[in-house]
Design a protein around this motif. Structure first.
Motif, PDB file in Angstrom:
ATOM      1  N   PRO A   6     -46.720  45.291  88.541  1.00 23.69           N
ATOM      2  CA  PRO A   6     -47.883  44.790  89.279  1.00 23.69           C
ATOM      3  C   PRO A   6     -49.195  45.158  88.613  1.00 23.69           C
ATOM      4  O   PRO A   6     -50.163  44.399  88.680  1.00 23.69           O
ATOM      5  CB  PRO A   6     -47.757  45.474  90.643  1.00 23.69           C
ATOM      6  N   ARG A  63     -49.516  42.821  85.470  1.00 21.80           N
ATOM      7  CA  ARG A  63     -49.470  41.380  85.683  1.00 21.80           C
ATOM      8  C   ARG A  63     -50.839  40.687  85.583  1.00 21.80           C
ATOM      9  O   ARG A  63     -50.969  39.690  84.865  1.00 21.80           O
ATOM     10  CB  ARG A  63     -48.811  41.081  87.026  1.00 21.80           C
ATOM     11  N   PRO A  64     -51.898  41.219  86.265  1.00 24.07           N
ATOM     12  CA  PRO A  64     -53.180  40.484  86.171  1.00 24.07           C
ATOM     13  C   PRO A  64     -53.686  40.374  84.738  1.00 24.07           C
ATOM     14  O   PRO A  64     -54.170  39.311  84.321  1.00 24.07           O
ATOM     15  CB  PRO A  64     -54.115  41.327  87.034  1.00 24.07           C
ATOM     16  N   LEU A  96     -51.562  37.856  82.795  1.00 30.07           N
ATOM     17  CA  LEU A  96     -51.860  36.476  83.208  1.00 30.07           C
ATOM     18  C   LEU A  96     -53.175  35.998  82.622  1.00 30.07           C
ATOM     19  O   LEU A  96     -53.341  34.816  82.335  1.00 30.07           O
ATOM     20  CB  LEU A  96     -51.907  36.395  84.731  1.00 30.07           C
ATOM     21  N   LEU A 118     -52.496  35.617  78.528  1.00 36.06           N
ATOM     22  CA  LEU A 118     -51.580  34.557  78.090  1.00 36.06           C
ATOM     23  C   LEU A 118     -52.296  33.234  77.775  1.00 36.06           C
ATOM     24  O   LEU A 118     -52.174  32.720  76.655  1.00 36.06           O
ATOM     25  CB  LEU A 118     -50.507  34.366  79.168  1.00 36.06           C
ATOM     26  N   PRO A 119     -53.085  32.676  78.720  1.00 33.73           N
ATOM     27  CA  PRO A 119     -53.752  31.408  78.360  1.00 33.73           C
ATOM     28  C   PRO A 119     -54.763  31.567  77.246  1.00 33.73           C
ATOM     29  O   PRO A 119     -54.939  30.658  76.425  1.00 33.73           O
ATOM     30  CB  PRO A 119     -54.419  30.964  79.670  1.00 33.73           C
ATOM     31  N   ALA A 131     -49.927  28.246  81.861  1.00 29.35           N
ATOM     32  CA  ALA A 131     -50.459  29.615  81.872  1.00 29.35           C
ATOM     33  C   ALA A 131     -51.780  29.659  82.614  1.00 29.35           C
ATOM     34  O   ALA A 131     -52.060  30.594  83.363  1.00 29.35           O
ATOM     35  CB  ALA A 131     -50.619  30.115  80.439  1.00 29.35           C
ATOM     36  N   LEU A 169     -51.065  29.433  86.300  1.00 28.64           N
ATOM     37  CA  LEU A 169     -50.624  30.734  86.821  1.00 28.64           C
ATOM     38  C   LEU A 169     -51.821  31.648  87.054  1.00 28.64           C
ATOM     39  O   LEU A 169     -51.918  32.334  88.069  1.00 28.64           O
ATOM     40  CB  LEU A 169     -49.656  31.387  85.831  1.00 28.64           C
ATOM     41  N   LEU A 170     -52.748  31.644  86.060  1.00 28.90           N
ATOM     42  CA  LEU A 170     -53.938  32.493  86.181  1.00 28.90           C
ATOM     43  C   LEU A 170     -54.776  32.045  87.374  1.00 28.90           C
ATOM     44  O   LEU A 170     -55.250  32.872  88.167  1.00 28.90           O
ATOM     45  CB  LEU A 170     -54.755  32.417  84.887  1.00 28.90           C
ATOM     46  N   ASP A 211     -53.199  33.190  90.489  1.00 29.81           N
ATOM     47  CA  ASP A 211     -53.343  34.629  90.678  1.00 29.81           C
ATOM     48  C   ASP A 211     -54.736  34.973  91.185  1.00 29.81           C
ATOM     49  O   ASP A 211     -54.911  35.875  91.996  1.00 29.81           O
ATOM     50  CB  ASP A 211     -53.061  35.328  89.351  1.00 29.81           C
ATOM     51  N   ARG A 212     -55.760  34.252  90.692  1.00 34.01           N
ATOM     52  CA  ARG A 212     -57.134  34.566  91.068  1.00 34.01           C
ATOM     53  C   ARG A 212     -57.620  33.706  92.231  1.00 34.01           C
ATOM     54  O   ARG A 212     -58.796  33.787  92.568  1.00 34.01           O
ATOM     55  CB  ARG A 212     -58.046  34.341  89.864  1.00 34.01           C
ATOM     56  N   ARG A 215     -54.700  36.572  98.856  1.00 37.76           N
ATOM     57  CA  ARG A 215     -55.857  36.696  97.954  1.00 37.76           C
ATOM     58  C   ARG A 215     -57.158  36.649  98.764  1.00 37.76           C
ATOM     59  O   ARG A 215     -58.148  36.047  98.354  1.00 37.76           O
ATOM     60  CB  ARG A 215     -55.846  35.560  96.926  1.00 37.76           C
ATOM     61  N   ARG A 231     -54.769  42.036  93.416  1.00 36.68           N
ATOM     62  CA  ARG A 231     -53.958  41.339  92.405  1.00 36.68           C
ATOM     63  C   ARG A 231     -52.862  42.249  91.875  1.00 36.68           C
ATOM     64  O   ARG A 231     -51.787  41.795  91.515  1.00 36.68           O
ATOM     65  CB  ARG A 231     -54.852  40.895  91.238  1.00 36.68           C
ATOM     66  N   ALA A 232     -53.151  43.578  91.798  1.00 40.39           N
ATOM     67  CA  ALA A 232     -52.154  44.508  91.244  1.00 40.39           C
ATOM     68  C   ALA A 232     -51.136  44.914  92.276  1.00 40.39           C
ATOM     69  O   ALA A 232     -50.128  45.531  91.942  1.00 40.39           O
ATOM     70  CB  ALA A 232     -52.865  45.726  90.682  1.00 40.39           C
ATOM     71  N   ALA A 233     -51.371  44.588  93.587  1.00 42.98           N
ATOM     72  CA  ALA A 233     -50.477  45.062  94.649  1.00 42.98           C
ATOM     73  C   ALA A 233     -49.132  44.317  94.573  1.00 42.98           C
ATOM     74  O   ALA A 233     -49.100  43.166  94.180  1.00 42.98           O
ATOM     75  CB  ALA A 233     -51.113  44.857  95.998  1.00 42.98           C
TER      76      ALA A 233
END
Lengths: 193, 302
Positions: free
Chosen positions: A11, A14-15, A18, A21-22, B178, B181-182, B185-186, B197, B300-302
């Protein structure tokens, strides 16, 4: 426990992953696009040279572009201008292109020699034929199945044969003289005037 | 003294017995029909007494052998007492007729190293014959221009733009998922804010408010944005008294406990104490934004 470490570390990582990667993928895509564009630009210059339009080519250009300029110059029998380009090709890992460039240089020299022979100037033609044969031989060393080079080396070899006594030790290579160094100043006055 | 002498004699006897190799043989898959520039493969087979090997320094060196022959490559292969040299020559003999030439032999040194020292034995690889053939007729047809006897210069290859183009397209195609996905995530567009989020949305709202000119309304709106984020995360309306229970359920946000306590105090002052100025003094908008940003990172890290 590796599984536990993974569950704790994942965890947190991961941020960042992510985000990275792009960015990395887009950077790679951009680099690929730049390489594609450069290849296309070099191909346009090669097409120009093949069509007989001269282009200046730097010695750090891509190997096929160097070869295209060598072939352009060979068409005009401009051997002196070809030599630095062939030397530049030597540093690339492209034996087939180097063989073609040496073959073209040999052809240009041999054509000049044949032209001199036509005009009955045999003395300057001799060294040109020897040099042409060297180029063919080097082309064949780089690419042993280069049939055009075999054929033209045969043509050149019939003009001047090898003499076993002359170059038995050195083969077809001409050894460079070690640089002569003055051990004394010439013309220095000595003794009484 | 006597045992030493006896040992020496045995050693000498052994050395003389092993000095002769059993056989040296040159095998050439084809000994005829070579044009100039062709590669010629030859295999030298040496059968030695056990323990003997070919001295590496005695192997022929790649380079010119005679004026018409180059040695290009030498490879050795050993299987028990059988040693094999793979030699690759290149002939440059411009033959006018088919003829046989002699490829010179060369010496080799066999060596056997044991505890008493090294024993060496010279052997000679014999010369062998090679048949070369002409590539053109003796007298070609007459041409007006002698340059026409030559083969043309030919053309060089073009650069191939396909590999970098394929790589660029593949990387770009991979970059798209990718990026999605980003964005997920955000909680960026096109993804809607979701409870998982909630703080990302609050932080975004606070950031845009912090960029606008200072105003009381903006300050209140900023506090409300963080309230809505906390509410969404908790699943119900979160009040100052519920903070400890909330942090107990979500330990990931515990580092922000002090900031959240100050935030609730400021919020109470701003909305119920009617003392916005004091509230802004205790918890400026910039700090509220920083708190929200930290919460979003933890989320985000949780």
């Amino acid at each position: 426990m590796p599984a536990d470490t993974f569950h704790i570390a994942w965890p947190r990582l991961r941020p960042g992953l992510l985000l990275a990667l792009p960015v990395l993928l887009l950077a790679g895509a951009l680099a690929g696009a730049v390489l594609t564009w450069r290849a296309a630009a070099a191909n346009r210059e090669i097409a120009d040279l093949e069509a007989g339009r001269d282009r200046p080519v730097a010695t750090d250009a891509p190997a096929p572009l160097l070869l295209a300029r060598v072939l352009y110059l060979a068409h005009r029998d401009a051997t002196e201008e070809m030599e630095p380009l062939v030397a530049a090709l030597e540093t690339r890992a492209a034996p087939a292109l180097l063989a073609r460039a040496r073959y073209a240089l040999g052809n240009a020299r041999l054509r000049r020699a044949l032209d001199l022979i036509e005009r009955s100037q045999l003395d300057p033609a001799g060294p040109l034929i020897v040099l042409a044969r060297q180029e063919y031989r080097r082309a064949l060393q780089a690419r042993p199945d280069f049939w055009d080079a075999k054929f033209n080396l045969d043509v050149a070899s019939r003009l001047i044969r090898d003499f076993p006594e002359v170059d038995r030790q050195v083969g077809d290579e001409l050894k460079a003289e070690p640089k002569k160094i003055w051990t004394d100043i010439p013309g220095q006055p000595r003794g009484a005037p | 003294m006597r045992p030493l002498l006896a040992g020496l004699l045995i050693l000498l006897a052994a050395a003389s017995a092993t000095a002769q190799p059993r056989t040296v043989e040159v095998r050439v898959p084809r000994t005829f029909g070579y044009f100039l520039g062709d590669l010629v493969e030859a295999i030298v087979e040496v059968e030695t007494e056990p323990g003997f090997t070919i001295q590496a320094a005695s192997l022929p060196q790649p380079g010119p052998v005679t004026y018409w022959l180059d040695l290009r490559r030498v490879e050795t292969e050993t299987a028990g007492t059988r040693h094999r040299l793979h030699l690759t020559y290149q002939t440059f003999y411009a033959a006018i007729d088919a003829r046989t030439l002699e490829v010179p032999g060369f010496p080799l040194v066999l060596t056997s190293a044991d505890t008493h020292g090294a024993t060496t034995a010279p052997i000679q690889v014999p010369a062998w014959n090679l048949g070369v053939s002409p590539i053109r007729e003796v007298q070609p047809a007459r041409r007006a221009d002698p340059a026409e006897y030559l083969r043309p210069d030919g053309q060089g290859p073009r650069l191939d733009p396909a590999p970098p183009r394929t790589a660029a397209l593949a990387l770009a195609a991979l970059a798209l998922p990718a990026l999605l996905l980003l964005a997920r995530d955000r909680a960026w567009w096109p993804f809607r804010p979701r409870p998982a989020r909630a703080f990302a949305e609050a932080a975004r709202r606070l950031r845009s408010l912090a960029r606008q000119p200072d105003s009381e309304a903006g300050y209140r709106e900023g506090l409300l944005a963080l309230h809505r984020g906390l509410d969404a995360k908790a699943g119900s309306r979160l009040l100052a008294d519920d903070l400890d229970a909330f942090l107990g359920r979500h330990p990931a946000y515990r580092p922000q406990a002090d900031n959240l306590a100050r935030f609730f105090a400021a919020s109470r002052l701003a909305f119920f104490g009617n003392a916005v100025a004091e509230a802004r003094c205790r918890m400026p908008l910039a700090e509220a934004e920083a708190t929200a940003r930290q919460l979003a990172v933890a989320e985000r890290a949780a």
